[in-house]
Design a protein around this motif. Structure first.
Motif, mmCIF file in Angstrom:
data_model
loop_
_atom_site.group_PDB
_atom_site.id
_atom_site.type_symbol
_atom_site.label_atom_id
_atom_site.label_comp_id
_atom_site.label_asym_id
_atom_site.label_seq_id
_atom_site.Cartn_x
_atom_site.Cartn_y
_atom_site.Cartn_z
ATOM 1 N N GLN A 102 0.607 -1.396 0.196
ATOM 2 C CA GLN A 102 -0.077 0.177 -0.160
ATOM 3 C C GLN A 102 1.387 1.246 0.190
ATOM 4 O O GLN A 102 0.567 2.327 -0.521
ATOM 5 C CB GLN A 102 -1.204 -0.289 1.161
ATOM 6 N N SER A 103 1.881 1.271 0.759
ATOM 7 C CA SER A 103 3.204 2.610 1.012
ATOM 8 C C SER A 103 3.413 2.789 -0.515
ATOM 9 O O SER A 103 4.124 3.779 -0.606
ATOM 10 C CB SER A 103 3.288 1.950 2.010
ATOM 11 N N VAL A 104 3.968 1.882 -1.455
ATOM 12 C CA VAL A 104 4.641 1.826 -1.959
ATOM 13 C C VAL A 104 3.766 2.629 -3.677
ATOM 14 O O VAL A 104 3.612 3.113 -4.486
ATOM 15 C CB VAL A 104 5.226 0.356 -2.967
ATOM 16 N N ALA A 105 2.438 1.704 -3.730
ATOM 17 C CA ALA A 105 1.816 2.229 -4.539
ATOM 18 C C ALA A 105 0.798 3.399 -4.042
ATOM 19 O O ALA A 105 1.060 4.856 -4.908
ATOM 20 C CB ALA A 105 0.310 1.681 -4.637
ATOM 21 N N LEU A 106 1.119 4.507 -2.776
ATOM 22 C CA LEU A 106 0.993 6.200 -2.615
ATOM 23 C C LEU A 106 2.160 6.839 -2.589
ATOM 24 O O LEU A 106 1.589 7.714 -3.404
ATOM 25 C CB LEU A 106 0.283 5.748 -0.576
ATOM 26 N N LEU A 107 3.013 6.102 -3.026
ATOM 27 C CA LEU A 107 4.139 6.692 -3.474
ATOM 28 C C LEU A 107 4.426 7.357 -4.721
ATOM 29 O O LEU A 107 4.055 8.495 -4.721
ATOM 30 C CB LEU A 107 5.622 6.048 -3.262
ATOM 31 N N MET A 108 3.906 6.179 -5.917
ATOM 32 C CA MET A 108 3.610 6.838 -6.986
ATOM 33 C C MET A 108 2.050 6.724 -7.718
ATOM 34 O O MET A 108 1.913 7.781 -8.940
ATOM 35 C CB MET A 108 3.981 4.927 -7.510
ATOM 36 N N ALA A 109 0.960 7.260 -6.556
ATOM 37 C CA ALA A 109 -0.698 7.904 -7.142
ATOM 38 C C ALA A 109 0.105 8.900 -7.345
ATOM 39 O O ALA A 109 0.668 10.113 -6.870
ATOM 40 C CB ALA A 109 -1.084 7.500 -6.100
ATOM 41 N N GLU A 110 -1.359 9.088 -8.938
ATOM 42 C CA GLU A 110 -1.146 11.118 -9.509
ATOM 43 C C GLU A 110 -1.790 11.529 -8.063
ATOM 44 O O GLU A 110 -2.413 11.691 -7.582
ATOM 45 C CB GLU A 110 -1.380 10.204 -10.329
ATOM 46 N N SER A 111 -1.289 12.659 -8.219
ATOM 47 C CA SER A 111 -1.002 13.814 -7.122
ATOM 48 C C SER A 111 -2.604 14.412 -8.200
ATOM 49 O O SER A 111 -2.612 14.226 -9.384
ATOM 50 C CB SER A 111 0.109 15.119 -7.391
#
Length: 389
Positions: free
Chosen positions: A231-240
Motif C-alpha cells: 500500500q505504501s509503495v502504491a501511495l508513493l507513486m499515485a497521481e497527485s
C-alpha cells in the motif's frame, strides 16, 4: 571510469544493444561519474566512478528517499494518515490558514508555503531549516496548486524526528538502509543537527539502484524481507490531485509527451513581468513542437546559458507560472517513476519491464549545462525499455 556491458542473448538483443550503447555513449559525453542499468537484478550497463568517489550527492533526489521515511511511519503506525494536519505536530500552525496544511501537501508540493525557487538564495545558509519552514508565510491556498517547494520539504525531517523519536537518517538506517545492505552513506545537516529535506543525501549508484529495486519488488528485498507495505509503495507513486507529473516526491514519467507554446504565452509573460532574456527564450519556442520535457529544457538552457535553472526559477516559478500555463501539454500514460536531482542525478524505474536505471555526476567547477546534465537520460532509459519483451 570502467565499463561493463552485458547484452541479453535473446531475440531483439541487437536493438537492446543499440539502446544500451546509446546510454553509454551519451553518459560518457555528459561526463557521468556513475551509470547503472539493471533488469531483474542483472546488469545491462555499468559505468563505475573512480575509487573513493563512489558516493555522490543526490541533490533533490534526496526528497524521494525522504518520502520513503514518511510512508514507513505509516507502516509502523507512527503516522495515522498522510492527510493528518501538520499542526497536530506543530501547534504554532493551529491558527490561520496554515492549520489546513497536511503532510500530503508537503509531499506533493501543494502546501502553498512561500518559496524561493533558487534554494541557494535562502536555504543553504539557514541555521535551522525546520524553523525556517515553520515561519514561512503562505503565498497560496493550501492544497490548491502544485508548486515545487524546497522550503516545505525541509519540514519533513522534523516530522520524522517527532514521530520516530530519532533523526530521519537514523530512522532510515534501521528501517531501509540496513535491510538493503546499504552501509555507506552521508547526509548533510543544518546547524541545528537536522538532516536536510530538500537535498543532502549521498549514495553510490548500486545503493540507489537497490532502493529502486525495492520499489519494483513492491517493498520486498532480494532476501525476501518486507520493508515497505504494498500500500505504501502504491501511495508513493499515485497521481497527485494537482499534477499528473508527481506522486509523493516521486516523478511520474509518461510514455510520451508533447509540448507546444500556447496563445497565452506572450501575454502571461508580460503580465507577470518576466525579464526580457527569459521572455525571448520562451517566445523562441513558438511554432515548435517538443517531444519531451527534456527537449524543451535543453532548448531553453541553450538560450539562457549555464545559470538557466536560476533564471527560470526566479523569473517563472517564483512568479507563480508553470509550464502548463505557457504550453499546451499532451501526456501519455505513466510508464515509469523517477527521483531527480540538480546537475543530472537520476533514479528511474520501469515496473512493467523490471528495469532500474541510475545516473550520477559529482558537482565540479567544470560542469557545463545543459550538456553535462544529461537531460535525455530518462528518455534514453525508456528507449531501452521499449526493446525489452
Amino acid at each position: 571510469m570502467t565499463l561493463a556491458l552485458v547484452v541479453p542473448g535473446m531475440a531483439g538483443a541487437t536493438t537492446t544493444s543499440e539502446a544500451v550503447a546509446n546510454i553509454e555513449r551519451n553518459a560518457r559525453a555528459a561526463h557521468s561519474d556513475a551509470v547503472l542499468l539493471r533488469r531483474d537484478g542483472k546488469t545491462l550497463l555499468e559505468l563505475k566512478p573512480a575509487a573513493g568517489q563512489e558516493r555522490v550527492h543526490l541533490m533533490s533526489a534526496t526528497k524521494s528517499v525522504l518520502a520513503l521515511a514518511i510512508v514507513l511511519l505509516l507502516d509502523d503506525g507512527k503516522l495515522a494518515s498522510i492527510d493528518e494536519p501538520v499542526s497536530n505536530l506543530y501547534p504554532e500552525w493551529k491558527q490561520g490558514r496554515k492549520k489546513d496544511i497536511t503532510v500530503r501537501m508537503l509531499l506533493d508540493h501543494t502546501s502553498g508555503l512561500q518559496n524561493v525557487a533558487n534554494a541557494g538564495q535562502e536555504l543553504e545558509d539557514a541555521p535551522d531549516l525546520v524553523k525556517l519552514a515553520l515561519a514561512a508565510e503562505l503565498s497560496g491556498e493550501p492544497g490548491a496548486v502544485f508548486s515545487y517547494n524546497n522550503k516545505a520539504t525541509n519540514l519533513l525531517p522534523g516530522i520524522v524526528q517527532h514521530l520516530a523519536g530519532q533523526p530521519v537518517d537514523a530512522y532510515l538506517a534501521s528501517r531501509l538502509f540496513e535491510p538493503l545492505g546499504i552501509t555507506q552513506y552521508e547526509w548533510m545537516k543544518d546547524d541545528a543537527g537536522t538532516p536536510l529535506g530538500m537535498a543532502g543525501l549521498s549514495l553510490s549508484a548500486p545503493d540507489l539502484a537497490a532502493i529502486g529495486q525495492l520499489l519494483l519488488d513492491r517493498g520486498v528485498t532480494p532476501l525476501g524481507i518486507r520493508v515497505l507495505s504494498e500500500q505504501s509503495v502504491a501511495l508513493l507513486m499515485a497521481e497527485s490531485a494537482r499534477s499528473a507529473d508527481v506522486g509523493l516526491l516521486w516523478w511520474r514519467i509518461p510514455a510520451s509527451e508533447r509540448y507546444q507554446a500556447n496563445e497565452r504565452m506572450s501575454d502571461l509573460l508580460a503580465q507577470h513581468g518576466v525579464s526580457a532574456p527569459v521572455q525571448q527564450a520562451l517566445l523562441a519556442t513558438q511554432g515548435r513542437v517538443f517531444d519531451s520535457k527534456a527537449a524543451l529544457i535543453a532548448f531553453l538552457a541553450e538560450r539562457l546559458g549555464p545559470d538557466w535553472p536560476q533564471q527560470y526559477g526566479s523569473e517563472i516559478t517564483a512568479r507563480g507560472l508553470k509550464l502548463g500555463d505557457l504550453f499546451d501539454i499532451q501526456r501519455g500514460p505513466t510508464v515509469a517513476y523517477a527521483a531527480n536531482g540538480y546537475l543530472g542525478q537520476y533514479l528511474v524505474i520501469v515496473p512493467d519491464k523490471r528495469l532500474v536505471a541510475v545516473r550520477l555526476i559529482h558537482r565540479r567547477d567544470s560542469h557545463t549545462a545543459p550538456t553535462d546534465d544529461y537531460a535525455s537520460f530518462t528518455a534514453d532509459v525508456l528507449k531501452v525499455a521499449n526493446t525489452l519483451q
